[in-house]
Enzyme design. Structure first.
Site, PDB file in Angstrom:
ATOM      1  N   GLU A 113      74.190  24.307 -40.965  1.00 25.12           N
ATOM      2  CA  GLU A 113      74.547  25.279 -41.996  1.00 25.12           C
ATOM      3  C   GLU A 113      75.594  26.244 -41.457  1.00 25.12           C
ATOM      4  OE1 GLU A 113      69.988  25.460 -43.802  1.00 25.12           O
ATOM      5  OE2 GLU A 113      70.803  27.147 -42.695  1.00 25.12           O
ATOM      6  N   LYS A 115      77.070  29.718 -40.569  1.00 19.52           N
ATOM      7  CA  LYS A 115      76.423  30.982 -40.187  1.00 19.52           C
ATOM      8  C   LYS A 115      77.228  32.130 -40.784  1.00 19.52           C
ATOM      9  CE  LYS A 115      74.569  33.511 -36.264  1.00 19.52           C
ATOM     10  NZ  LYS A 115      75.133  34.818 -36.652  1.00 19.52           N
ATOM     11  N   ASP A 117      78.539  35.695 -41.846  1.00 17.05           N
ATOM     12  CA  ASP A 117      78.617  36.964 -41.134  1.00 17.05           C
ATOM     13  C   ASP A 117      78.292  38.086 -42.109  1.00 17.05           C
ATOM     14  OD1 ASP A 117      78.962  38.668 -39.054  1.00 17.05           O
ATOM     15  OD2 ASP A 117      81.145  38.634 -39.077  1.00 17.05           O
ATOM     16  N   TYR A 225      68.939  30.470 -47.878  1.00 21.98           N
ATOM     17  CA  TYR A 225      68.829  29.275 -47.023  1.00 21.98           C
ATOM     18  C   TYR A 225      67.454  29.055 -46.391  1.00 21.98           C
ATOM     19  CZ  TYR A 225      70.012  33.023 -43.720  1.00 21.98           C
ATOM     20  OH  TYR A 225      70.056  34.207 -43.033  1.00 21.98           O
ATOM     21  N   LYS A 312      77.898  30.019 -31.836  1.00 24.44           N
ATOM     22  CA  LYS A 312      78.822  31.075 -32.239  1.00 24.44           C
ATOM     23  C   LYS A 312      80.251  30.681 -31.883  1.00 24.44           C
ATOM     24  CE  LYS A 312      77.573  34.834 -33.379  1.00 24.44           C
ATOM     25  NZ  LYS A 312      76.833  35.928 -32.748  1.00 24.44           N
ATOM     26  N   CYS A 407     102.927  65.837 -35.607  1.00 25.81           N
ATOM     27  CA  CYS A 407     103.095  64.882 -36.707  1.00 25.81           C
ATOM     28  C   CYS A 407     104.457  64.188 -36.618  1.00 25.81           C
ATOM     29  CB  CYS A 407     102.969  65.624 -38.040  1.00 25.81           C
ATOM     30  SG  CYS A 407     103.289  64.577 -39.474  1.00 25.81           S
ATOM     31  N   CYS A 410     106.559  65.535 -39.963  1.00 26.92           N
ATOM     32  CA  CYS A 410     106.977  66.931 -40.190  1.00 26.92           C
ATOM     33  C   CYS A 410     106.916  67.779 -38.929  1.00 26.92           C
ATOM     34  CB  CYS A 410     106.128  67.558 -41.292  1.00 26.92           C
ATOM     35  SG  CYS A 410     104.409  67.816 -40.806  1.00 26.92           S
ATOM     36  N   CYS A 425      97.290  65.888 -39.514  1.00 31.33           N
ATOM     37  CA  CYS A 425      98.373  66.847 -39.735  1.00 31.33           C
ATOM     38  C   CYS A 425      97.895  67.827 -40.803  1.00 31.33           C
ATOM     39  CB  CYS A 425      99.637  66.130 -40.197  1.00 31.33           C
ATOM     40  SG  CYS A 425     100.926  67.271 -40.766  1.00 31.33           S
ATOM     41  N   CYS A 431     104.311  68.104 -45.606  1.00 25.44           N
ATOM     42  CA  CYS A 431     104.497  66.850 -44.872  1.00 25.44           C
ATOM     43  C   CYS A 431     104.847  65.743 -45.870  1.00 25.44           C
ATOM     44  CB  CYS A 431     103.212  66.508 -44.120  1.00 25.44           C
ATOM     45  SG  CYS A 431     103.309  65.007 -43.129  1.00 25.44           S
TER      46      CYS A 431
END
Length: 671
Positions: A113, A115, A117, A225, A312, A407, A410, A425, A431
Site C-alpha cells: 500500500e 504510505k 504522508d 486501509y 520509507k 529593510c 526602504c 520592517c 515601505c
C-alpha cells in the site's frame, strides 16, 4: 565509548528525540527529516540495549507517537494504534521477508500500500453511523476530533445499508492534496500568518483547530486501509479492503497483492519514480502479510506488528552552488530570505531557488558562507529546502553570510518580536512592497473583491503615484482624465474599475476589517471580532484584555490589533474610509420573531447535533427572542450541549451552575 560517555549520550539523545516527537505530533511543525530521526532512534535503541541501566523508562524507543493535546477529550483506543518498523533499503526488506518465511513458511502473500504522508485517524461506526474519530495520540489513547472529521466529505457520516457489523473501527490517513495546500498556504502568507512546511503539517494543524467551521473551509481528504472488529469477518486483509470499498469507504486504488518479495521490490521501485505524479504526498510503501491467521501467528513486538513493515523513500537530494541570498518583503513587513541557486534538476523540476525561512537558518543551523556548495532536498517540502552544506567544497576565503539589519526596500532598521523567528520592517506606511501588498490584499476576492482591479494595475497606479493608501482608491474617480492617459486603460475598463470601487462600499464590516490587512487578522478572526464588537469605534477603543474576551482571540492577535489602532496614521486612514462611505458597523440580521418566549435569555450552543445544525438552533433561539453569547459567563441562561462538546465549556458552565440542556429540551421550552 566509556559507560559515563554512554550515559551522557543516551540522556542527550533521549531529550532531543522527545523534543522532535513533540514538534512532529503536537505542534505539527517537524524540525528534522524522517530519515535522520530514525537514524538517531536506532542509535539510541542500540545504546540502551548495550547499557540498559541508563535507559529512560519513558524513552522514545518505547513510544509509538507523540503526546495527547489538552484541547480535546482524550479517548482510549479499543485496539492500540501501533506504529510500523521503518526501513530505508532493500536488504532490510529481504531480511524482513526471511524472518517471515522462517516463522510461517513460504505459502503467503503480501499487500503493498502507498504510505500516505498525513495524520493517522481511527473511526468508529455504530449501526452504520460515524460515532467517533480519534487521533493516534500516544498509540494507547488519542484526541477525540469527531466534530472536525465530520467536515471531511470523503468520510461517510452514515453508511448505506450493507453487510457490515453493528460496531467496527476503520483506520486511515487524513491528508491534504498538494494543490489545495499551495493555495491555502498562499492565503496564510497573504494574511501575515506563518506558512506550513508541507501538506502533512497543514492537515495535522487543521485537525487541531477548535472551530470546525474553519476546518470545513480547508479541503481535507482521507484514505481508509485498516478494519478492526471483535469477530474476524474476512480471511485476508485484501478481502477486507475490497469489502470496505463496497460499504462506501474511500480506499486507495493503487494497492497491489504480491506473491513474493520480488513483486514488493518492483512495486517500491515503480512508486519511487511515479510518486511525483500523484496529487498527494506519499513518503513510502507499507508491506503487510495478507492472511489474518498468519498475522496472528507472527504476532507483535511491544510497539509494532511483526507481520508488517514500512519502506520509507529517501527524499531526493542534489548538490548545487549557492549563488546569493536575497530578501523578500511581504505585505505585513515580514522579511523572508531566499537562496538563489545554480539551476539543478530535482524531483522532475528545475530548481533555482530554495527557502531559507529565517535568520536562524542562515546563521545558526546552516552557517552559510558565500558560494557554498549545498545539498537541496524536496521530500515532504513543496518548496525546495537547503538541508546542509558540503564543507569539503567550501572556499577557504569564503565569508559568512550575515542576515540583513535593514529593510532591502526602504532601508528601515528591522525588528524582531520576542518569541518569533522572523524579522519585520516596521515602516508599513512607507515601505513600497508593504504598501502595494496591502492594497493588493484589500482588493482581493476574499476581502473587498473589487471588479476591474488587479495586482498589476495596483502596482502601476502606485508607481505613477496615483495611490499610496487604500483610501486613495476612493478618490480615483476624481482623476478619471489622468487614468485615460495611461496606456492599455480604455474608457470602458476605467468605468468598470470605478464601478467596482463604488460597489465595494457595500461590502460588510468583516470584509473591510479583513481587507485592512492587520497582522494575524484573517477572514475568520475578522468575523469573530465584528460579531463581538459590532462597530469599528468599539474595536479601536478595546484594550488587550477586552479583545481576548472575544471568542478565539488570543494574546498575540490582541496585541497586534492594539498596536495597529494606536498608530495615528492608521486612525487617520480609518477616518478617510469612513468619509468615503465604507461599512464599519455590523449588519444585524433582521429576525422575524416567531415568539418572545426566550426574550431576555442568553444561550451558547456547543457540540454537534443529530437533528439540527448549530446555525439552525441559533435561528430557533433568535426567532424566539433569545440572544447568542460568544463566551460562557454568569449572564448565560442555558448552555445547549450536543455530542463532543469542549470540556472547558462544560467545566466552566458547571462551576457557574448554568443549566445544561439538549436540543430536545430547548424545543420543549418553546412548547
Amino acid at each position: 565509548m566509556s559507560p559515563n560517555q554512554a550515559k551522557d549520550h543516551i540522556a542527550a539523545l533521549t531529550a532531543e528525540l522527545k523534543q522532535h516527537n513533540y514538534n512532529y505530533y503536537v505542534l505539527a511543525m517537524p524540525t528534522i527529516a524522517d530519515f535522520d530521526f530514525d537514524k538517531k532512534l536506532k542509535e539510541l535503541d542500540a545504546l540502551e540495549k548495550q547499557y540498559p541501566e541508563f535507559a529512560d523508562p519513558d524513552s522514545p524507543t518505547q513510544k509509538v507517537g507523540g503526546e495527547v493535546t489538552k484541547e480535546f477529550v482524550t479517548v482510549k483506543h479499543r485496539w492500540p494504534m501501533l506504529s510500523l518498523g521503518n526501513t530505508y533499503n532493500e536488504q532490510e526488506l529481504v531480511d524482513f521477508d526471511q524472518r517471515v518465511r522462517k516463522a510461517i513458511g513460504d505459502n503467503f502473500e503480501y499487500v503493498c500500500e502507498l504510505k500516505f504522508d498525513g495524520l493517522s485517524m481511527s473511526l468508529t461506526y455504530e449501526n452504520g453511523k460515524l460515532a467517533r474519530a480519534v487521533t493516534r495520540g500516544d498509540g494507547t489513547q488519542g484526541d477525540d476530533v469527531t466534530t472536525n472529521v465530520r467536515t471531511i466529505h470523503s468520510i461517510p457520516k452514515k453508511l448505506p445499508s450493507g453487510n457490515y457489523p453493528d460496531l467496527f473501527e476503520i483506520r486511515g490517513e487524513v491528508f491534504m492534496h498538494v494543490k489545495a495546500f499551495e493555495r491555502l498556504n498562499k492565503e496564510r502568507v497573504d494574511n501575515g500568518e506563518l506558512p506550513y512546511a508541507n501538506p502533512r503539517n497543514f492537515a495535522s494543524g487543521t485537525m487541531k483547530l477548535q472551530d470546525s467551521a474553519e476546518v470545513a473551509r480547508r479541503p481535507l481528504d482521507c484514505f481508509l486501509y485498516g478494519l478492526y472488529t471483535e469477530k474476524t469477518l474476512f480471511k485476508t486483509h485484501w478481502e477486507s479492503l475490497e469489502a470496505v470499498k463496497k460499504w462506501g469507504f474511500h480506499v486507495d486504488d493503487h494497492s497491489r497483492l504480491c506473491s513474493d518479495i520480488a513483486g514488493v521490490l518492483d512495486f517500491i521501485n515503480h512508486w519511487d519514480k511515479e510518486r511525483f505524479n500523484l496529487s498527494y504526498d506519499i513518503d513510502g510503501i507499507v508491506i503487510k502479510v495478507n492472511n489474518y491467521s498468519q498475522q496472528q501467528e507472527l504476532g507483535f513486538t511491544a510497539k509494532s506488528p511483526r507481520w508488517a513493515i514500512s519502506y520509507k523513500f529517501k527524499a531526493e537530494r542534489v548538490e548545487t552552488e549557492l549563488l546569493a541570498v536575497t530578501y523578500q518583503v511581504g505585505r505585513t513587513g515580514a522579511v523572508t530570505p531566499v537562496a538563489n541557486l545554480k539551476p539543478v534538476l530535482l524531483a522532475g523540476t528545475t530548481v533555482k531557488r530554495a527557502t531559507l525561512h529565517n535568520a536562524d537558518e542562515i546563521t545558526e543551523r546552516l552557517k552559510l558562507h558565500e558560494h557554498d556548495t549545498v545539498f537541496v532536498e524536496k521530500g515532504g517540502e513543496i518548496i525546495p529546502k537547503i538541508i546542509s552544506v558540503n564543507l569539503d567544497k567550501r572556499q577557504p576565503d569564503a565569508k559568512p553570510i550575515k542576515y540583513i539589519t535593514h529593510c532591502p526596500a526602504c532601508h528601515t532598521e528591522l525588528l524582531r518580536t520576542e518569541g518569533e523567528a522572523a524579522w519585520y520592517c516596521p515602516n508599513d506606511e512607507g515601505c513600497p512592497p508593504q504598501i502595494v501588498g496591502k492594497i493588493q490584499h484589500y482588493i482581493g476576492r476574499k476581502a473587498m473583491n473589487i471588479d476591474g482591479l488587479g495586482d498589476e494595475t495596483i502596482l502601476t497606479f502606485y508607481n505613477l503615484k496615483l495611490i499610496n493608501h487604500i483610501s486613495d482608491l476612493y478618490t480615483l474617480h476624481e482623476r478619471a482624465e489622468e487614468l485615460k492617459q495611461i496606456g492599455r486603460f480604455g474608457e470602458k475598463s476605467i468605468n468598470n474599475m470605478l464601478d467596482g470601487i463604488e460597489k465595494s462600499k457595500q461590502q460588510p464590516f468583516e470584509k473591510v476589517l479583513f481587507g485592512l490587512g492587520i497582522r494575524y487578522v484573517g477572514a475568520t478572526v475578522a468575523q469573530k471580532l465584528v460579531a463581538h464588537f459590532k462597530t469599528i469605534d468599539r474595536l479601536m477603543a478595546a484594550t488587550e484584555e477586552e479583545l481576548t474576551a472575544a471568542e478565539e482571540i488570543g494574546a498575540r492577535i490582541a496585541q497586534s490589533i492594539t498596536e495597529y489602532f494606536n498608530d495615528p496614521q492608521h486612525k487617520a486612514e480609518i477616518e478617510k474610509l469612513k468619509a468615503a462611505g465604507l461599512q464599519f458597523v455590523a449588519q444585524e440580521k433582521e429576525v422575524n420573531l416567531a415568539s418572545d418566549k426566550f426574550a431576555g435569555q442568553n444561550f451558547i450552543i456547543s457540540g454537534t447535533f443529530e437533528k439540527f445544525s448549530r446555525d439552525e438552533l441559533k435561528d430557533i433561539i433568535e426567532q424566539n427572542g433569545g440572544k447568542i453569547l460568544s463566551s460562557i459567563s454568569a449572564k448565560l441562561t442555558y448552555l445547549v450541549a450536543g455530542e463532543n462538546m469542549g470540556p472547558s465549556k462544560l467545566e466552566k458552565a458547571t462551576k457557574l451552575n448554568i443549566p445544561i440542556i439538549s436540543d430536545d429540551e430547548l424545543l420543549a421550552l418553546l412548547a
